[in-house]
Design an enzyme around this catalytic site. Structure first.
Site, short mmCIF file in Angstrom:
data_model
loop_
_atom_site.label_atom_id
_atom_site.label_comp_id
_atom_site.label_asym_id
_atom_site.label_seq_id
_atom_site.Cartn_x
_atom_site.Cartn_y
_atom_site.Cartn_z
N ASP A 1 0.95 -1.28 0.12
CA ASP A 1 0.09 0.04 -0.03
C ASP A 1 0.82 1.42 -0.16
O ASP A 1 1.47 1.49 1.07
CB ASP A 1 -0.99 -0.04 1.32
CG ASP A 1 -1.79 1.13 1.39
OD1 ASP A 1 -1.64 2.05 0.65
OD2 ASP A 1 -2.75 1.18 1.95
N SER B 1 1.51 8.69 -15.33
CA SER B 1 0.65 10.11 -15.13
C SER B 1 -0.43 9.85 -15.96
O SER B 1 -1.25 9.04 -15.87
CB SER B 1 1.53 11.26 -15.44
OG SER B 1 0.89 12.41 -15.29
N TYR C 1 -7.81 15.73 -9.42
CA TYR C 1 -6.99 14.71 -10.11
C TYR C 1 -6.11 15.18 -11.10
O TYR C 1 -4.96 14.83 -11.01
CB TYR C 1 -8.23 13.88 -11.02
CG TYR C 1 -7.24 12.69 -11.66
CD1 TYR C 1 -6.77 11.72 -11.16
CD2 TYR C 1 -6.92 12.56 -13.14
CE1 TYR C 1 -6.19 10.56 -11.83
CE2 TYR C 1 -6.43 11.83 -13.90
CZ TYR C 1 -6.11 10.62 -13.32
OH TYR C 1 -5.35 9.89 -13.99
N LYS D 1 -1.61 15.00 -10.99
CA LYS D 1 -0.67 14.49 -12.07
C LYS D 1 0.02 15.49 -12.52
O LYS D 1 1.25 15.41 -12.92
CB LYS D 1 -1.69 13.95 -13.31
CG LYS D 1 -2.62 12.68 -13.01
CD LYS D 1 -1.85 11.60 -12.58
CE LYS D 1 -2.36 10.27 -12.17
NZ LYS D 1 -1.29 9.13 -11.84
#
Length: 278
Positions: free
Chosen positions: A56, A134, A148, A152
């Site tokens: 994780d 990415s 989001y 990136k």
């Protein structure tokens, strides 16, 4: 030369296909996921060249342990693929802080911490390749995925800096920027904001529904994406940014044109901001 790959987020999507492709070509792969049972089928046929490892990327102990297991098994890491990531849909004003921070922990800080853990190994080897998955959304922004996009953009910025810091050490960096591919990203790997504001229905709401409705029918083939990533890694001069998909190419070219337009239109003001020291 046989390479040792360390790939995060292999339970689905790019990570799964890439792990399978690398193993099929004869390389060694550290296949990771939060639940090793989800990836056992990948390694079952490759007892000597693959291991399934719990990881994780938001847990520092998992990061350290997984890298130690990789080195104990294979002695080195030639390619680190930071693939683990999630999506999240909502206009900026609609987005929930807890969900946004969770996404940053996985998409950006998890990637950064994995990279920092592996870099000492690559520095000692004086060789290695860091592949950061990415998105075209790290270069071009869209409504409904603003946060989001932010994760990136952060990945892209970190990667470009890393490439300049490590080139003289024999460590290469590639940013993979896909457009729409048939993975789980727009399905179960992305949550929706529980908040909906009617004023954003025609922008964020419309794009969110479009992306969701397209899930599973995107033009991008993840098998071909895996092949493209392997080709880049095996290249003598790999690209800093590898665009994947016609949509990514379109988006990047449109972004270049938009930048050029604004730069040219405001050139006089831009240069006029400089002045000789009195």
């Amino acid at each position: 030369m046989i390479k040792v790959w360390f790939i995060t987020g292999c339970s689905t999507g790019f990570g799964r296909y890439l792990a399978q492709a690398a193993l099929q070509k004869g390389d060694k792969v550290v296949v990771t996921a939060r639940k090793p049972a989800d990836i056992q089928d990948i390694v079952d046929g490759y007892p000597d060249t693959a291991i399934a490892v719990k990881l994780d990327v938001t847990q520092p102990a998992d990061i350290t342990s997984s890298v130690q297991q990789a080195v104990e098994k294979f002695g080195r890491i030639d390619v680190l693929v930071n693939n683990a990531g999630i999506g999240y849909f909502g206009a900026i004003e609609e987005s929930e802080d807890e969900e946004v921070r969770r996404m940053f922990e996985i998409n950006f800080f998890g990637l950064a911490n994995m990279t920092k853990e592996v870099l000492p190994i690559m520095r000692k080897q004086r060789s290695g390749h860091v592949v950061n998955v990415s998105s075209i959304g790290g270069l071009v922004s869209f409504p409904a995925v603003g946060f989001y996009n932010a994760t990136k953009y952060a990945v892209d910025g970190l990667s470009e800096s890393l490439a300049k810091e490590t080139a003289h050490l024999g460590i290469k960096v590639t940013i993979v920027a896909p457009s729409g591919f048939r993975t789980d990203w727009a399905g179960r790997s992305a949550n929706n904001s529980k908040i909906e504001i009617e004023d954003y229905a025609e922008t964020a709401g419309k794009n969110k529904n479009s992306i969701r409705g397209y899930s599973g029918n995107q033009p991008g083939d993840p098998v071909k994406a895996a092949e493209a990533i392997i080709k880049a890694v095996e290249s003598e001069n790999p690209p800093l940014r590898l665009l994947l998909g016609a949509g990514a190419l379109r988006g990047a070219r449109n972004k270049i044109m938009e930048l050029q337009r604004d730069i040219d239109a405001w050139e006089e003001v831009t240069v006029g901001a400089d002045s000789p020291k009195q």
